[in-house]
Structures are given as C-alpha cells and as structure tokens.
Write a protein that holds these residues in place. Structure first.
Motif, PDB file in Angstrom:
ATOM      1  N   GLY A 206       0.823  -1.273   0.008  1.00  0.00           N
ATOM      2  CA  GLY A 206       0.017   0.093  -0.202  1.00  0.00           C
ATOM      3  C   GLY A 206       0.964   1.080   0.076  1.00  0.00           C
ATOM      4  N   TYR A 207       1.875   1.490   0.742  1.00  0.00           N
ATOM      5  CA  TYR A 207       2.672   2.525   0.923  1.00  0.00           C
ATOM      6  C   TYR A 207       3.671   2.692  -0.361  1.00  0.00           C
ATOM      7  N   VAL A 208       4.041   1.546  -0.907  1.00  0.00           N
ATOM      8  CA  VAL A 208       4.560   1.533  -2.448  1.00  0.00           C
ATOM      9  C   VAL A 208       3.889   2.048  -3.149  1.00  0.00           C
ATOM     10  N   TYR A 209       2.635   1.512  -3.477  1.00  0.00           N
ATOM     11  CA  TYR A 209       1.475   2.025  -4.285  1.00  0.00           C
ATOM     12  C   TYR A 209       1.247   3.642  -4.241  1.00  0.00           C
ATOM     13  N   ASP A 210       1.083   4.122  -2.999  1.00  0.00           N
ATOM     14  CA  ASP A 210       1.104   5.374  -2.708  1.00  0.00           C
ATOM     15  C   ASP A 210       2.222   6.347  -3.108  1.00  0.00           C
ATOM     16  N   PHE A 211       3.301   5.961  -2.644  1.00  0.00           N
ATOM     17  CA  PHE A 211       4.569   6.643  -2.918  1.00  0.00           C
ATOM     18  C   PHE A 211       4.490   6.747  -4.543  1.00  0.00           C
TER      19      PHE A 211
ATOM     20  N   GLY B 173      -4.542   3.972  17.328  1.00  0.00           N
ATOM     21  CA  GLY B 173      -5.046   2.633  17.569  1.00  0.00           C
ATOM     22  C   GLY B 173      -6.387   2.585  17.410  1.00  0.00           C
ATOM     23  N   SER B 174      -7.100   3.401  17.076  1.00  0.00           N
ATOM     24  CA  SER B 174      -8.434   3.251  16.535  1.00  0.00           C
ATOM     25  C   SER B 174      -8.727   2.583  15.382  1.00  0.00           C
TER      26      SER B 174
ATOM     27  N   GLU C 255      -6.609   1.301   6.319  1.00  0.00           N
ATOM     28  CA  GLU C 255      -7.104   2.647   7.025  1.00  0.00           C
ATOM     29  C   GLU C 255      -5.566   3.171   7.210  1.00  0.00           C
ATOM     30  N   ARG C 256      -4.775   3.255   6.610  1.00  0.00           N
ATOM     31  CA  ARG C 256      -3.412   3.799   6.720  1.00  0.00           C
ATOM     32  C   ARG C 256      -3.525   5.275   6.627  1.00  0.00           C
TER      33      ARG C 256
END
Length: 340
Positions: free
Chosen positions: A31-36, A250-251, A257-258
């Motif tokens: 997910g973070y790679v995709y967003d990056f 923590g929610s 949900e990042r």
C-alpha cells in the motif's frame, strides 16, 4: 491442521504477537509503495514548470501568501518580495501558454490589492505596479473587468457575522473566514468545551471517534507550538488558544485505514472551526504537513502521546469589531462536480 491453527495452538503468546507484527508489516508495504509511486508520479514535486495543473497550484500558493500578508492586523510594508517577482513571472509565462483563466484572475486581483494597500499608505511599490501594468497592456486585459475579479482581501465586521448566525446554516457556513486578526481576550473554558462537544457530531469511520483536542492558552506554550509550526507568524500569537487536533492511531484496525487518521481528523477540524464560528469566535487552520523532525520537535514541547497522529493546529481567538480577511476565489461548482 493449518499453519495458522498450529501457531495459535502451540506457539507462546509473545511469538504470536511478533508474527502478527511481521504479517501486518508485510501487508502494509504494498500500500505504501503504491501511494509512493502515485504521489511521486502525479504530485507537483518537480514538475511545476511544465504542467498546467501544477503551475496553477504554484500561482495559487504564492497569491495566497500575498492575501495572507494583507489580512494581518498590521501588514509589513513591502512584504512578499520573496514570492511576488516569481508570481509575476509565472503569470506572464502561464498566459503565454494557456491564456487567461480564473487562476490568473485571482492572482492578479491579489496583486492589485497589494499595490492599492501600499499606495494608500504612500509606500512606493512601483516595480510591482509597473509589472502589473505591463501584463495588462501586453495581454489587453480590461481594467474594469479586473476590478470585479475575486482576490486579495475584504473587510468583515462582527455585526454581520452575528446576523449570519441567525439566518440558517448555509449563511453561517458562507460567512466563515480564516481569521488572522484577533482582539486578544480570553475564551471561557466552557465555550471551548461547547465547541468540542458540537464537533463531536462529526462522522467517523465506523463511529470510532478517534479525535483528540489539546488546548494551549499559556503564552509560553503557544509560542513554543507556533515556533515549530512556522506558518502563524504575525497573527497566531494574538490568538486566545492554540488547539492541536490529533487522532488516536490505535483506533484504526486494518492496513487499508493507513490514512483514515487524517480523513477523520480533518473532518473533525472543520466541524470544530464551524462550532467556534457559531459561538462568535474566529479560527485559522495552521498546516501540519511537516517532515518527521517537526513532528518530533512538537512532541518534545507538547505532552501529546506517541500514539496520536497530529492532524493540524487551529488558532482560535476573539474578534475585533472590524477586520480584514482573504477573499480567495471559489470556482463555479461545475468545475468541481462531475456527474456520472
């Protein structure tokens, strides 16, 4: 027996926790790679000179800095020279490539207000005025039409805002501005509680209500926060209280949900601004798009738990009888709404 069942049955609890941590770390990475890749490809990081959307965004950014300077209680004469020459160059090049549009109109209106403000105080800014005249002549712009363009600043008085609160939500909403002129009186703690209570009606993912509000009213505390935030110089130090809006990480329970902390926290912050507006106070959102070093510095001076994500700061203050606000252009709704 599956691997998961075997691990749950035979491995100790501490190992199960470590394995779950590894599992979610691996799940988060794509997910973070995709967003990056998407942000690096499409954001205006290094493309603001050859892409229309990104060039327009940069002009809007610089024009708003001019508006922001004009909306202070005591603008510094001759301010803005770090951005105004670049803004004028950008306007000319943009019009050569794309012609006149609302972005250019807004920027020119802000610069016209800048020149008018200085002329009123007999402070020469002939270099800016001459560049504006050159642009008007070169592109054959109508002076009368320019006077109707939205941009720069406008005067607002407290009585008009009080009337707006009596005329329904749409009028109340339309009358809210980012305020950079405060009269400096204290806000009763009960009214801060009322505003936060009103904002609690904000929707949140699965009603988890992860938001938190840290309120600082001691001058030394406010000064420390504002020194790190860096965007409230010249006005936020006169606010009655500085709010730090956070969300409890923590929610959020799934890798999808990042970014939900910023979504829920941003929605809550808007509700909070409207709540204070309804109570007769002014607000100005203070950006927290920061590098990690600023986040660490903030946590050293403010007792914000490590598990809470800082979303933004909000300056809240009492209003003078009359004050100046930025009247930034809002495009037609047809420019925003795509019906499918």
């Amino acid at each position: 027996m599956t691997y998961k069942t075997w691990i749950l049955k035979y491995s100790p609890a501490f190992l199960q926790k470590r394995l779950r941590d590894m599992y979610f770390a691996i799940k988060l990475m794509p997910g973070y790679v995709y967003d990056f890749v998407r942000f690096f490809t499409y954001a205006g990081l290094n493309k603001s000179r050859d892409d229309q959307i990104q060039r327009a965004a940069r002009m809007t950014l610089y024009a708003h800095q001019v508006e922001k300077g004009l909306s202070l209680a005591a603008p510094r004469l001759g301010f803005g020279m770090t951005v105004i020459p670049t803004l004028l160059d950008d306007i000319a090049r943009y019009m050569d490539d794309y012609g006149l549009d609302t972005t250019v109109m807004t920027a020119l209106a802000a610069l016209n207000s800048y020149v008018a403000f200085h002329h009123q105080l007999s402070h020469p800014v002939d270099h800016v005025a001459q560049r504006l005249d050159d642009i008007v002549q070169q592109y054959q712009l109508s002076t009368s039409a320019m006077q109707s363009w939205q941009g720069g600043v406008t005067k607002v008085n407290r009585q008009s805002l009080e009337s707006a609160r009596d005329n329904g939500f749409s009028t109340l909403f339309a009358s809210r501005h980012s305020v950079r002129q405060f009269s400096g009186e204290a806000i009763p703690e009960n009214n801060i509680l009322r505003a936060v209570k009103l904002a609690q009606k904000t929707p949140s993912v699965c009603n988890r209500q992860s938001w938190r509000v840290h309120a600082f009213s001691k001058p030394a505390d406010m000064a420390a926060l504002l020194a790190i935030q860096g965007g409230g110089r010249g006005f936020a130090e006169h606010a009655s209280v500085i709010l730090v809006v956070t969300t409890e990480l923590g929610s959020f329970l799934g890798v999808a949900e990042r970014y939900q902390a910023w979504i829920d926290g941003g929605m809550f912050s808007m509700s909070l601004c409207l709540a204070f507006h309804d109570l007769g106070y002014g607000t100005c959102c203070l950006n927290w798009s920061k590098e990690p070093s600023a986040d660490r510095a903030m946590r050293k001076v403010a007792p914000i738990p490590a598990s809470e994500q800082i979303v933004m700061l909000i300056a809240v203050g009492t209003l003078p009888e009359e004050f100046t606000v930025a009247c930034s252009y809002r495009p037609p709704v047809t420019d925003l709404l795509v019906m499918h």
